[in-house]
Design a protein around this motif. Structure first.
Motif, mmCIF file in Angstrom:
data_model
loop_
_atom_site.group_PDB
_atom_site.id
_atom_site.type_symbol
_atom_site.label_atom_id
_atom_site.label_comp_id
_atom_site.label_asym_id
_atom_site.label_seq_id
_atom_site.Cartn_x
_atom_site.Cartn_y
_atom_site.Cartn_z
ATOM 1 N N SER A 12 10.206 0.424 -0.791
ATOM 2 C CA SER A 12 11.655 0.447 -0.568
ATOM 3 C C SER A 12 12.347 1.564 -1.342
ATOM 4 N N ALA A 13 11.690 2.112 -2.368
ATOM 5 C CA ALA A 13 12.287 3.184 -3.164
ATOM 6 C C ALA A 13 11.992 4.566 -2.595
ATOM 7 N N ILE A 14 11.113 4.652 -1.619
ATOM 8 C CA ILE A 14 10.711 5.958 -1.082
ATOM 9 C C ILE A 14 11.907 6.781 -0.593
ATOM 10 N N PRO A 15 12.838 6.221 0.184
ATOM 11 C CA PRO A 15 13.948 7.054 0.686
ATOM 12 C C PRO A 15 14.766 7.717 -0.415
ATOM 13 N N THR A 16 14.845 7.096 -1.580
ATOM 14 C CA THR A 16 15.641 7.670 -2.667
ATOM 15 C C THR A 16 15.004 8.923 -3.243
ATOM 16 N N LEU A 17 13.726 9.150 -2.957
ATOM 17 C CA LEU A 17 13.019 10.299 -3.512
ATOM 18 C C LEU A 17 13.107 11.533 -2.624
ATOM 19 N N ALA A 18 13.608 11.381 -1.413
ATOM 20 C CA ALA A 18 13.659 12.513 -0.490
ATOM 21 C C ALA A 18 14.405 13.722 -1.064
ATOM 22 N N PRO A 19 15.564 13.542 -1.702
ATOM 23 C CA PRO A 19 16.249 14.721 -2.248
ATOM 24 C C PRO A 19 15.434 15.463 -3.304
ATOM 25 N N LEU A 20 14.651 14.725 -4.096
ATOM 26 C CA LEU A 20 13.832 15.357 -5.126
ATOM 27 C C LEU A 20 12.793 16.296 -4.535
ATOM 28 N N LEU A 21 12.315 15.957 -3.336
ATOM 29 C CA LEU A 21 11.218 16.713 -2.733
ATOM 30 C C LEU A 21 11.700 17.778 -1.762
ATOM 31 N N SER A 22 13.006 17.887 -1.586
ATOM 32 C CA SER A 22 13.523 18.783 -0.556
ATOM 33 C C SER A 22 13.217 20.251 -0.833
ATOM 34 N N ASP A 23 13.097 20.621 -2.103
ATOM 35 C CA ASP A 23 12.808 22.009 -2.447
ATOM 36 C C ASP A 23 11.343 22.245 -2.795
ATOM 37 N N GLU B 283 8.365 10.254 7.465
ATOM 38 C CA GLU B 283 9.663 10.419 8.121
ATOM 39 C C GLU B 283 10.809 10.354 7.106
ATOM 40 N N GLN B 284 10.715 9.426 6.166
ATOM 41 C CA GLN B 284 11.771 9.286 5.164
ATOM 42 C C GLN B 284 11.866 10.519 4.268
ATOM 43 N N LEU B 285 10.721 11.094 3.940
ATOM 44 C CA LEU B 285 10.694 12.239 3.037
ATOM 45 C C LEU B 285 10.900 13.560 3.765
ATOM 46 N N GLY B 286 10.708 13.546 5.082
ATOM 47 C CA GLY B 286 10.885 14.762 5.854
ATOM 48 C C GLY B 286 9.806 15.793 5.626
ATOM 49 N N ARG B 287 8.584 15.320 5.307
ATOM 50 C CA ARG B 287 7.491 16.255 5.069
ATOM 51 C C ARG B 287 6.161 15.502 5.199
ATOM 52 N N PRO B 288 5.054 16.226 5.374
ATOM 53 C CA PRO B 288 3.752 15.557 5.460
ATOM 54 C C PRO B 288 3.397 14.884 4.135
ATOM 55 N N VAL B 289 2.621 13.821 4.230
ATOM 56 C CA VAL B 289 2.114 13.153 3.034
ATOM 57 C C VAL B 289 0.644 12.819 3.247
ATOM 58 N N ALA B 290 -0.022 12.517 2.157
ATOM 59 C CA ALA B 290 -1.350 11.913 2.196
ATOM 60 C C ALA B 290 -1.214 10.490 1.685
ATOM 61 N N LYS B 291 -2.093 9.622 2.152
ATOM 62 C CA LYS B 291 -2.097 8.228 1.699
ATOM 63 C C LYS B 291 -3.367 7.984 0.894
ATOM 64 N N ALA B 292 -3.218 7.586 -0.360
ATOM 65 C CA ALA B 292 -4.393 7.362 -1.212
ATOM 66 C C ALA B 292 -4.059 6.358 -2.299
ATOM 67 N N TRP B 293 -5.091 5.752 -2.855
ATOM 68 C CA TRP B 293 -4.980 4.760 -3.939
ATOM 69 C C TRP B 293 -4.185 3.523 -3.539
ATOM 70 N N ASN B 294 -3.857 3.375 -2.268
ATOM 71 C CA ASN B 294 -3.083 2.189 -1.872
ATOM 72 C C ASN B 294 -3.978 1.002 -1.553
ATOM 73 N N ALA B 295 -5.282 1.243 -1.375
ATOM 74 C CA ALA B 295 -6.173 0.190 -0.887
ATOM 75 C C ALA B 295 -6.996 -0.455 -1.994
ATOM 76 N N ILE B 296 -6.580 -0.285 -3.239
ATOM 77 C CA ILE B 296 -7.300 -0.888 -4.354
ATOM 78 C C ILE B 296 -6.315 -1.640 -5.233
ATOM 79 N N GLY B 297 -6.736 -2.783 -5.734
ATOM 80 C CA GLY B 297 -5.900 -3.546 -6.636
ATOM 81 C C GLY B 297 -5.747 -2.837 -7.970
ATOM 82 N N SER B 298 -4.650 -3.106 -8.651
ATOM 83 C CA SER B 298 -4.373 -2.400 -9.899
ATOM 84 C C SER B 298 -5.419 -2.677 -10.969
#
Length: 259
Positions: free
Chosen positions: A68-79, A114-129
């Motif tokens: 839910s916090a991802i959209p708030t990071l879009a401005p940080l990554l714009s440049d 889509e929220q960030l407006g740029r490509p991403v990779a998905k990693a480390w999401n499939a393992i428990g902390s």
């Protein structure tokens, strides 16, 4: 590599420790400010910074925040330069992120992109902390856990896989972001600590229709025990995930005794 990491929860903290110990220039930030970064995350040279500073000059930016916090990071990554790699570690949990955040059937990593407006990779999401914190091992170690990595761009796949390897896990090319639903919560590859031999089959058994129900069952089991004052260990969590989400071969794919 110059790496910015935003998020110091359990997943982010483990990644900070591993990548700074591996010799990378790691800048770490959270939502509360650099003065709140725990000292134990900085022992191998990671630098506490603001979120804006974490992305400055970074070749890779790792986002380890609630979905839910991802959209708030879009401005940080714009440049951020186009050739920089953004790696997302998040997962959707309706009870935490909001029941209406994602429409049913949404591929989480595509939504993030889509929220960030740029490509991403998905990693480390499939393992428990707990497994991420304690089960990393050198390459070639028998029974080394494998983690799926999804990305659309080859540079993102290469970087993300290399970094996953440096945190102590075999990195498996799980294909484009459109297929990354196969490593979301409730699937046989999520939280089940499989080896490189078993992970592809688990990804192939993923059931998009039933995964949300299984995700919620796992959450319910954990919540029940945590509510009773019990904090189960990593092996217990893996056993629950395999039982509920593993599929016909899931419980027998690997022995966790060696991890």
């Amino acid at each position: 590599m110059q790496i910015g990491i935003i998020g110091t929860g359990n997943i982010g903290a483990s990644i900070v420790r591993a990548l700074s110990a591996a010799g990378h220039d790691v800048a770490v930030a959270n939502s509360r400010g650099p003065q709140t970064i725990p000292a134990d995350l900085l022992v191998d040279g990671a630098r506490p910074v603001t979120s804006a500073q974490a992305v400055e000059g970074a070749e890779a930016v790792i986002l380890s925040v609630p979905l839910s916090a991802i959209p708030t990071l879009a401005p940080l990554l714009s440049d951020l330069p186009e050739d920089a790699t953004v790696i997302d570690t998040s997962n959707y949990y309706p009870g935490r992120d909001g029941e209406d955040l994602l429409p049913a059937g949404t591929v989480e990593s595509l939504w993030v992109s889509e929220q960030l407006g740029r490509p991403v990779a998905k990693a480390w999401n499939a393992i428990g902390s707990a497994s991420l914190a304690t089960k990393g091992a050198p390459a070639g170690t028998p029974g080394r856990i494998a983690l799926p990595v999804a990305a659309d761009r080859s540079i993102d796949m290469q970087r993300a896989r290399a970094l996953v390897e440096e945190t102590g896990f075999d990195a498996y090319d799980a294909g484009p972001l459109a297929e990354s639903w196969r490593q979301q919560p409730g699937t046989p590859a999520y939280g089940t600590d499989l080896t490189l031999d078993s992970l592809p089959g688990a990804l192939g058994r993923a059931d998009a229709e039933r995964a949300p129900e299984r995700r919620d069952l796992v959450v319910g089991v954990f919540s029940s025990w945590l509510g009773a004052g019990v904090n189960p260990d990593a092996q217990w969590g893996v056993a629950v995930a395999r039982l509920i989400c593993g599929g016909p071969a899931g419980a027998a794919d690997d022995s966790t005794a060696e991890h």
